[in-house]
Design a protein around this motif. Structure first.
Motif, PDB file in Angstrom:
ATOM      1  N   CYS A 196      34.901  72.011  48.482  1.00 24.86           N
ATOM      2  CA  CYS A 196      35.202  71.246  49.700  1.00 24.86           C
ATOM      3  C   CYS A 196      34.580  71.886  50.934  1.00 24.86           C
ATOM      4  CB  CYS A 196      36.717  71.129  49.887  1.00 24.86           C
ATOM      5  SG  CYS A 196      37.548  70.158  48.616  1.00 24.86           S
ATOM      6  N   THR A 197      34.439  73.205  50.921  1.00 22.96           N
ATOM      7  CA  THR A 197      33.923  73.911  52.086  1.00 22.96           C
ATOM      8  C   THR A 197      32.558  74.545  51.848  1.00 22.96           C
ATOM      9  OG1 THR A 197      35.170  75.878  51.380  1.00 22.96           O
ATOM     10  CG2 THR A 197      36.209  74.434  53.016  1.00 22.96           C
ATOM     11  N   HIS A 198      32.189  74.739  50.599  1.00 24.59           N
ATOM     12  CA  HIS A 198      30.930  75.407  50.267  1.00 24.59           C
ATOM     13  C   HIS A 198      30.134  74.612  49.231  1.00 24.59           C
ATOM     14  CE1 HIS A 198      33.282  78.658  52.074  1.00 24.59           C
ATOM     15  NE2 HIS A 198      32.161  79.331  52.233  1.00 24.59           N
ATOM     16  N   PRO A 199      29.839  73.354  49.497  1.00 25.11           N
ATOM     17  CA  PRO A 199      29.095  72.564  48.508  1.00 25.11           C
ATOM     18  C   PRO A 199      27.699  73.102  48.234  1.00 25.11           C
ATOM     19  CG  PRO A 199      29.230  71.391  50.604  1.00 25.11           C
ATOM     20  CD  PRO A 199      30.154  72.563  50.704  1.00 25.11           C
ATOM     21  N   HIS A 200      27.158  73.895  49.182  1.00 25.24           N
ATOM     22  CA  HIS A 200      25.818  74.444  48.992  1.00 25.24           C
ATOM     23  C   HIS A 200      25.757  75.443  47.834  1.00 25.24           C
ATOM     24  CE1 HIS A 200      28.014  77.142  51.698  1.00 25.24           C
ATOM     25  NE2 HIS A 200      27.253  78.115  51.229  1.00 25.24           N
ATOM     26  N   LEU A 201      26.911  75.903  47.352  1.00 25.43           N
ATOM     27  CA  LEU A 201      26.923  76.819  46.220  1.00 25.43           C
ATOM     28  C   LEU A 201      26.852  76.089  44.877  1.00 25.43           C
ATOM     29  CD1 LEU A 201      29.579  79.424  47.432  1.00 25.43           C
ATOM     30  CD2 LEU A 201      27.082  79.568  47.576  1.00 25.43           C
ATOM     31  N   VAL A 219      36.768  65.205  46.579  1.00 23.95           N
ATOM     32  CA  VAL A 219      36.177  66.279  45.772  1.00 23.95           C
ATOM     33  C   VAL A 219      37.163  66.584  44.656  1.00 23.95           C
ATOM     34  CG1 VAL A 219      35.186  68.594  45.793  1.00 23.95           C
ATOM     35  CG2 VAL A 219      35.067  67.175  47.859  1.00 23.95           C
ATOM     36  N   LEU A 220      36.907  66.077  43.484  1.00 26.70           N
ATOM     37  CA  LEU A 220      37.899  66.136  42.412  1.00 26.70           C
ATOM     38  C   LEU A 220      37.532  67.152  41.352  1.00 26.70           C
ATOM     39  CD1 LEU A 220      36.919  64.468  39.561  1.00 26.70           C
ATOM     40  CD2 LEU A 220      36.909  62.606  41.233  1.00 26.70           C
ATOM     41  N   MET A 221      38.569  67.796  40.807  1.00 20.45           N
ATOM     42  CA  MET A 221      38.380  68.610  39.620  1.00 20.45           C
ATOM     43  C   MET A 221      38.656  67.725  38.417  1.00 20.45           C
ATOM     44  SD  MET A 221      39.512  70.450  36.882  1.00 20.45           S
ATOM     45  CE  MET A 221      37.912  70.525  36.062  1.00 20.45           C
ATOM     46  N   GLY A 222      37.609  67.452  37.662  1.00 22.21           N
ATOM     47  CA  GLY A 222      37.781  66.620  36.496  1.00 22.21           C
ATOM     48  C   GLY A 222      36.442  66.181  35.951  1.00 22.21           C
ATOM     49  N   GLY A 223      36.480  65.730  34.731  1.00 23.01           N
ATOM     50  CA  GLY A 223      35.294  65.163  34.118  1.00 23.01           C
ATOM     51  C   GLY A 223      34.366  66.194  33.509  1.00 23.01           C
ATOM     52  N   SER A 224      33.400  65.659  32.806  1.00 22.42           N
ATOM     53  CA  SER A 224      32.361  66.467  32.169  1.00 22.42           C
ATOM     54  C   SER A 224      31.151  65.568  31.993  1.00 22.42           C
ATOM     55  CB  SER A 224      32.845  66.985  30.810  1.00 22.42           C
ATOM     56  OG  SER A 224      31.803  67.646  30.122  1.00 22.42           O
ATOM     57  N   TYR A 225      29.999  66.042  32.402  1.00 26.86           N
ATOM     58  CA  TYR A 225      28.787  65.229  32.310  1.00 26.86           C
ATOM     59  C   TYR A 225      27.989  65.574  31.059  1.00 26.86           C
ATOM     60  CZ  TYR A 225      24.812  62.511  34.062  1.00 26.86           C
ATOM     61  OH  TYR A 225      23.804  61.577  34.223  1.00 26.86           O
ATOM     62  N   ARG A 226      27.727  66.864  30.866  1.00 21.75           N
ATOM     63  CA  ARG A 226      26.972  67.309  29.685  1.00 21.75           C
ATOM     64  C   ARG A 226      27.739  68.330  28.846  1.00 21.75           C
ATOM     65  NH1 ARG A 226      22.780  67.545  33.797  1.00 21.75           N
ATOM     66  NH2 ARG A 226      21.395  65.727  33.573  1.00 21.75           N
ATOM     67  N   GLU A 227      28.835  68.827  29.352  1.00 21.25           N
ATOM     68  CA  GLU A 227      29.515  69.971  28.749  1.00 21.25           C
ATOM     69  C   GLU A 227      30.381  69.603  27.554  1.00 21.25           C
ATOM     70  OE1 GLU A 227      30.655  74.173  28.785  1.00 21.25           O
ATOM     71  OE2 GLU A 227      28.951  72.983  29.455  1.00 21.25           O
ATOM     72  N   GLY A 228      30.771  68.340  27.412  1.00 18.46           N
ATOM     73  CA  GLY A 228      31.769  67.993  26.411  1.00 18.46           C
ATOM     74  C   GLY A 228      33.159  68.206  26.969  1.00 18.46           C
ATOM     75  N   GLY A 229      34.178  67.812  26.224  1.00 12.23           N
ATOM     76  CA  GLY A 229      35.540  67.823  26.738  1.00 12.23           C
ATOM     77  C   GLY A 229      36.290  69.104  26.469  1.00 12.23           C
ATOM     78  N   ASN A 230      37.512  69.168  27.034  1.00 13.54           N
ATOM     79  CA  ASN A 230      38.395  70.299  26.747  1.00 13.54           C
ATOM     80  C   ASN A 230      39.741  69.859  26.180  1.00 13.54           C
ATOM     81  OD1 ASN A 230      39.578  69.262  29.073  1.00 13.54           O
ATOM     82  ND2 ASN A 230      39.666  71.226  30.151  1.00 13.54           N
ATOM     83  N   ILE A 231      39.959  68.530  26.093  1.00 12.09           N
ATOM     84  CA  ILE A 231      41.182  68.028  25.452  1.00 12.09           C
ATOM     85  C   ILE A 231      40.839  67.169  24.242  1.00 12.09           C
ATOM     86  CG2 ILE A 231      41.416  65.976  26.939  1.00 12.09           C
ATOM     87  CD1 ILE A 231      44.489  66.601  26.915  1.00 12.09           C
ATOM     88  N   THR A 232      39.668  66.529  24.282  1.00 11.39           N
ATOM     89  CA  THR A 232      39.032  65.898  23.124  1.00 11.39           C
ATOM     90  C   THR A 232      37.568  66.313  23.161  1.00 11.39           C
ATOM     91  OG1 THR A 232      38.213  63.847  24.148  1.00 11.39           O
ATOM     92  CG2 THR A 232      40.561  63.898  23.489  1.00 11.39           C
ATOM     93  N   PRO A 233      36.804  66.016  22.126  1.00  8.43           N
ATOM     94  CA  PRO A 233      35.388  66.370  22.179  1.00  8.43           C
ATOM     95  C   PRO A 233      34.633  65.719  23.332  1.00  8.43           C
ATOM     96  CG  PRO A 233      36.043  65.920  19.923  1.00  8.43           C
ATOM     97  CD  PRO A 233      37.198  65.524  20.787  1.00  8.43           C
ATOM     98  N   HIS A 234      35.182  64.644  23.895  1.00  5.34           N
ATOM     99  CA  HIS A 234      34.469  63.887  24.916  1.00  5.34           C
ATOM    100  C   HIS A 234      35.090  63.968  26.311  1.00  5.34           C
ATOM    101  CE1 HIS A 234      32.283  62.030  21.607  1.00  5.34           C
ATOM    102  NE2 HIS A 234      33.439  61.771  21.035  1.00  5.34           N
ATOM    103  N   ALA A 235      36.362  64.325  26.410  1.00  6.20           N
ATOM    104  CA  ALA A 235      37.085  64.141  27.673  1.00  6.20           C
ATOM    105  C   ALA A 235      37.665  65.432  28.225  1.00  6.20           C
ATOM    106  CB  ALA A 235      38.210  63.126  27.484  1.00  6.20           C
TER     107      ALA A 235
END
Length: 308
Positions: free
Chosen positions: A250-255, A150-166
């Motif tokens: 990790c513990t509350h994926p239903h949210l 369960v990773l913190m990272g990436g963006s699917y539709r939101e756009g990036g936070n360090i470049t416009p894409h990433a």
């Protein structure tokens, strides 16, 4: 048999990493088996020092394993001191912890723990994915042994936070992220599509400090620099709850609401670090695209209030 989630956090502390680790320390449904460290917000040496400081402050008896110093293929880069401060914890000066990292490196530790807790271990990487990628490369069974990543990272539709894409964690080692997404492991992506929806304000940090003066006060002291950075980039209503959201997932994926889609990572050009739909039929990633933000934030604040 315990119903607690057996968890290892792979971390580059970092203010929001500290928030996530203190949440895990307070959560009654988490069995924290250890921390592994990685470059990112700070150097890996600083990350290891900061992780040891956090576990000691929280009274946790868990191992800390030092991880990789550089990305798989990219050259080293400057840590995010402008976001997290020169020592990683805002304006708080560095402190040398009493303890030391274990002799076993992060990759070996991860591989061993995945074997010992086969089918039960949940990994929560909240920095660049280099340690996880190297574990996958080192042990062919690793991706099958872990229950979830369960990773913190990436963006699917939101756009990036360090470049416009990433997003930053993926951007800082896109080749490692590609290894993880292509591994066949059960991967869940807690990216900017959801973390940008959950905000922690100065008043929230004040309330955390009032409820838990020691550790909550430590977080409030860290928050001043962090919130000032957010204001400097035009976000005046607080900081995003990036890393804590991943631990809560990790513990509350239903949210969270997920879309199952194969993910690939661009590794060069102006879209380096972009997480995109894969065309090669790889195993799907659970990409979180919506969140019950008030419920997730409520869990975070409730847990932090239990800290001493």
């Amino acid at each position: 048999m315990s119903d607690k989630v057996k968890l290892i956090i792979d971390t580059d502390p970092g203010v929001d990493d500290a928030m996530a680790i203190f949440y895990a320390a307070a959560a009654t449904d988490i069995d924290l088996l250890g921390l592994t460290t990685i470059f990112g917000n700070v150097t890996v040496e600083m990350a290891t020092r900061n992780a040891l400081r956090l576990v000691e402050a929280a009274g946790l008896d868990v191992p800390v394993a030092a991880g990789e110093k550089t990305p798989l293929q990219l050259p080293p880069f400057k840590p995010s001191f402008h976001v997290h401060g020169d020592e990683g914890f805002g304006d708080i000066p560095a402190v040398t912890p009493k303890g030391k990292a274990i002799d076993e490196g992060a990759v070996d530790f991860l591989c061993r723990m995945a074997r010992e807790h086969k089918g039960e271990l949940v990994l929560c990487p909240i920095g660049p994915l280099t340690n996880i990628a190297k574990a996958i490369q080192q042990d062919p069974a690793f991706a099958r042994n872990v229950k979830r990543i369960v990773l913190m990272g990436g963006s699917y539709r939101e756009g990036g936070n360090i470049t416009p894409h990433a997003e930053a964690n993926i951007y800082h080692d896109p080749h490692a992220a590609e290894v993880v997404f292509a591994s066949g492991a059960r991967v869940e992506m807690v990216g900017l599509d959801v973390t940008h929806r959950i905000l922690c304000t100065a008043n929230d940090f004040r309330d955390i400090a009032a409820a838990a003066p020691k550790l909550g006060g430590m977080l409030q002291d860290m928050s001043h620099f962090y919130l000032a950075f957010y204001k400097s980039v035009g976000k005046l209503d607080g900081c995003s709850l990036h890393d804590p959201a991943a631990v809560i997932a990790c513990t509350h994926p239903h949210l969270f609401t997920a879309e199952n889609v194969g993910i690939t990572v661009s590794c060069d050009g102006d879209k380096s670090g972009a997480t995109q739909t894969a065309k090669d039929g790889r195993a799907p990633t659970a990409v979180y695209t919506a969140v019950e933000a008030a419920a997730v934030k409520g869990l975070f604040l409730e847990a932090l209030a239990r800290l001493s």
